[in-house]
Design an enzyme around this catalytic site. Structure first.
Site, PDB file in Angstrom:
ATOM      1  N   CYS A 125     -11.563  -0.165  20.524  1.00  8.09           N
ATOM      2  CA  CYS A 125     -12.668  -1.124  20.626  1.00  8.09           C
ATOM      3  C   CYS A 125     -13.075  -1.673  19.253  1.00  8.09           C
ATOM      4  O   CYS A 125     -12.380  -2.521  18.719  1.00  8.09           O
ATOM      5  CB  CYS A 125     -13.843  -0.518  21.387  1.00  8.09           C
ATOM      6  N   HIS A 232     -11.484   1.270  26.421  1.00  7.79           N
ATOM      7  CA  HIS A 232     -11.960   2.625  26.160  1.00  7.79           C
ATOM      8  C   HIS A 232     -11.200   3.644  27.010  1.00  7.79           C
ATOM      9  O   HIS A 232     -11.611   3.976  28.118  1.00  7.79           O
ATOM     10  CB  HIS A 232     -13.462   2.731  26.436  1.00  7.79           C
ATOM     11  N   GLU A 234     -11.204   6.668  26.665  1.00  8.97           N
ATOM     12  CA  GLU A 234     -12.011   7.894  26.734  1.00  8.97           C
ATOM     13  C   GLU A 234     -13.106   7.833  27.789  1.00  8.97           C
ATOM     14  O   GLU A 234     -13.846   8.820  27.982  1.00  8.97           O
ATOM     15  CB  GLU A 234     -12.642   8.185  25.369  1.00  8.97           C
TER      16      GLU A 234
END
Length: 258
Positions: A125, A232, A234
């Site tokens: 990001c 993202h 994660e």
């Protein structure tokens, strides 16, 4: 500090510049970015790495940062607030949030030192945008509405959802495709949460994933192990096994270097 060639170290050591803005501010996105940073640290642990947190001192002392690089096997640049537009030759616009010159100094210093040391580098990001700027590119400061939603706030909505979800196609034989275990390329469903994007591409970088509206979703330097994704991986809403795949792959890249 052990060096990356030390055979006694069982885990690759991966550096991460810490997030410097407090979660207690008015903008909820800062707290979300800080939470995502913790997720990344946890995922690196689960993937078999030793995360090494690099604090603000590394943004001010060049010698300290160069020494730290000798003890690392790779670096990950996490998400966060907006880069100061002066870094890519523009004046600040009204849509910026969490612009933190100290964070910029830390992240850019770490990224440059990583590349100079020849270590693997992965950006997520903000880290993706930072790499483009570091290579001489520019950013769209605030993306206009398009056919693809890139953040969780739809037009007319008053609350921020966690993510916008959409597909991206990974370029065959790219580092990004390898992170997902599909070197021949594949389509991946991603968690998207950004209001800025790559505009002019940095010199020497190649695009390895694009959204349907043309937004650059992944980049890499074909001459070294430097890569980035706008999304993202994660995000906690993803299944745990899916979250772990790209982090395990990056840890293995760093392990081969050690």
């Amino acid at each position: 500090m052990q060096t990356s060639a030390d055979p006694q170290r069982p885990y690759p050591r991966i550096g991460l510049p810490v997030r410097l803005s407090s979660s207690e501010g008015a903008d909820a996105r800062v707290g979300e970015a800080n939470e995502l940073f913790v997720f990344i640290v946890d995922l690196l642990h689960a993937a078999g790495a030793e995360p090494v947190l690099l604090d603000s001192a590394y943004g001010h002392e060049e010698g300290l940062l160069a020494t730290a690089m000798k003890g690392l096997d790779g670096v990950l640049l996490p998400g966060g607030g907006d880069l100061h537009p002066n870094l890519y030759g523009q004046d600040p616009g009204p849509a910026l949030y969490d612009v933190n010159p100290e964070q910029d100094s830390l992240d850019i210093g770490v990224a440059r030192a990583t590349i100079d040391a020849g270590l693997p580098l992965l950006g997520i990001c903000r880290g993706h945008q930072l790499l483009n700027v570091l290579y001489g590119g520019t950013l769209v400061q605030d993306m206009p509405s398009s056919t693809v939603r890139h953040n969780g706030l739809a037009p007319g909505e008053g609350e921020l959802d966690a993510w916008a979800w959409h597909d991206v196609e990974l370029a065959p034989h790219s580092k990004t495709a390898a992170l997902y275990g599909t070197p021949e390329g594949s389509t991946v469903r991603i968690a998207s949460g950004h209001h800025q994007a790559v505009d002019r591409l940095g010199e020497g970088l190649v695009v390895t994933a694009v959204a349907d509206d043309g937004t650059v979703e992944a980049l890499e330097d074909p001459t070294r192990w430097v890569a980035s994704v706008q999304w993202h991986p994660e995000a906690s809403q993803l299944p745990d096994d899916e979250r772990l795949i790209p982090f395990k792959a990056f840890v293995e890249v760093c392990r081969r270097r050690s």
